[in-house]
Design an enzyme around this catalytic site. Sequence first.
Site, short mmCIF file in Angstrom:
data_model
loop_
_atom_site.label_atom_id
_atom_site.label_comp_id
_atom_site.label_asym_id
_atom_site.label_seq_id
_atom_site.Cartn_x
_atom_site.Cartn_y
_atom_site.Cartn_z
NE ARG A 1 24.98 11.70 -0.59
CZ ARG A 1 24.72 13.00 -1.16
NH1 ARG A 1 24.29 12.97 -2.31
NH2 ARG A 1 24.96 14.23 -0.77
CG ASP B 1 22.48 4.86 3.80
OD1 ASP B 1 21.74 3.65 4.05
OD2 ASP B 1 23.69 4.92 3.68
CB SER C 1 13.75 -33.09 10.63
OG SER C 1 13.01 -34.28 10.81
CB ILE C 2 13.37 -32.90 5.15
CG1 ILE C 2 12.46 -31.67 5.22
CG2 ILE C 2 13.27 -33.53 3.92
CD1 ILE C 2 12.57 -30.83 4.45
CE LYS D 1 18.69 -30.65 4.32
NZ LYS D 1 19.81 -29.95 5.23
NE ARG E 1 12.89 -28.72 12.67
CZ ARG E 1 13.33 -29.75 13.36
NH1 ARG E 1 14.31 -29.69 14.23
NH2 ARG E 1 12.82 -30.73 13.14
CB CYS F 1 48.26 1.47 13.16
SG CYS F 1 49.99 0.67 13.00
#
Length: 687
Positions: free
Chosen positions: A58, A61, A105-106, A136, A157, A425
């Site tokens: 609160r 905000d 990349s790996i 990972k 990437r 509703c």
Amino acid sequence: MTDAPADNPYVREPPTEFPPVETLDEAEAREQARLLRAAIRYHDYRYYVEADPLVGDRAYDALFSRLQDLEAAFDLDASDSPTRRVGGEPVDAFATVEHVAPMLSIDSSGEEPDVREFDERVRRRVGDQRYVCEPKFDGVSIEVVYEDGEYERAVTRGDGEVGDDVTRNVRTVSSIPQRLRGDYPDFLAVRGEVFMPREAFNAYNRERVERGDDAFANPRNATAGTIRQQDPSVTAERPLDCFFFEVLDGADFDTQGERHETLPDWGLKVNDAVERVDDIDGAIAYRDRMLDRRDDLDYEIDGVVIKVDDLAACEELGSTARAPRWAFAYKFPARSEETTVRDIAVQVGRTGRLTPVALLDPVEVGGVMVSRASLHNPDQIADLDVNVGDRVTVERAGDVIPYVDSVVEKNSEGHFQFPDHCPVCDSAVERDGPMAFCSGGLACDAQLQRAVGHYGSRSALDIEGLGEKTVQQLFDAGLLAGLPDLYELTIEDLSELEGWGETSAENLVAAVDAAREPDLADFLVAIGVPEVGPTVARDLARHFGTFETVRDASREDLQDVEGIGEVVANEIREFFDSERNQQVIAGLLEHVTPQEAETDAGSELDGLTFVFTGSLAEMTRGEAQELVERHGANATSSVSGNTDYLVAGENPGASKTEGADANDVPVLDEAEFRAFLEERGIETEAE
């Protein structure tokens, strides 16, 4: 820089209320905005990086809202302001940007011998090494660049060399700072992984299911789709997070561990499960521990990454064209077809049917990642005795529709209590055998929003511009509370909506106005009469002629229509007998006059079969189909060797035109179609 000076009044005990901005002069407003920005950055750091918030939601905000008010009232724009996270103007396409350094990349494997072979290659080249191990992450990898401590850009990437510029979207991710903290370098490029936390993903999927949207298959898909939204405000509404794990350029370190420890000092969030181990045995043990923890984490991982800790050794090891030689990913085995139910949502369909849906930890079933599965109906839930937290087996009916087959481990007591009131509703839920329905009819927002979308769809009244996102926006803005409200929309109301201009507002109002005198069959489809699609609607229109006659027809009268049996007749009668539906239809008829249909069938087109594709200018496709059927022809949905003519309007479907070529079916444009009919004495003038 000092992010949160001790004398900042908005740090320790921030107020939750402020005097009106009109009481400040410009100098006071600038100073207050400066203090608010610093305080909000500090609170973001405490919340996202240190996981130790200093103030409640609160109070936070209130600070954020006050800053927004000040910036708007005094035109205090700042590129690094926290308020810029709420989004920006949509983009038509993403530009591509070259990375500061390649994002490689790996190499990976799920087999332990491959991991030990990686260690042997390292030791042969640079001797025994310590490793840093980290999860990972199964998210979206990005490069984020800071210049003079300020957020400059973010790039996906891509192919490792260039990626998409997603700067405005990534700016909305709260855990990615707009300004660095502490003693940061003048230029910094870092690599991170954007992801959607599992708990937030489940909650977000639940919202999507309950409003009738498709659920995302897994958090990674949700993240990828979100990060590449063309409207940043959509990204801002979705719960994304980010971990940083690599410096691409701008700072030098001796070890991976030192880098991991320094990133938070700059305000960059890192993962707390990262560990330094002495050897490959320690790395393998770490992987096994993370595998055991996998289902308890609030983010998806599909393995662990093992990195040589000594960065000088990493430099000596170097990289191949695609992957570094100093890192290896030890993948987890694929998930079995068993998974855990994380939530059960009840979806309300357009017809009011309530369908329970299990929201699952993503699991691969037959080569497809599944994160939701049908529980069919309340009786099925009771028979399975399934509840949130249970371990279940998931199968795909006909290799297509996922469903929960059985419970293999009970982690909860009892079974899920199916609601006795609609979750949207709050109308009473009515049972029809094993199925459940919301009794709210078109007064139910879930049914109503889908009903409005259906009302304007191509198969119904074909109201251009009334797509799903527009309908949602109109409801959110309070401009729609029922179908009749469509005809009350004004250019002034629409022009005030975000992303709308006067031209787009004029276009939608004109398209709605054009739907005030719809073809009877189209109107029957549009209002959502159960079991009444375009073909049945045309049969009803030709048989009864007017909407009032269809609405008032008895069950016996309805069964006199060819192809309508007892079940369909009962569905139609119950729809029109519903008091709530009667109210909605009465409201529509104040704005809409369904056109009387011709009931006398001619024989001018006996034996001919037509297929229609694309948009016709002078009539809807439904009207064209109804016209040829009224004169003895058949209208079908796909081209075959039995098709006599394909009528192609604007933007025709490729499959139908290709089918016409393959089957030597003549293709008529709209003018040729009208001439064809007129040659046979069939009137084609638009009414």
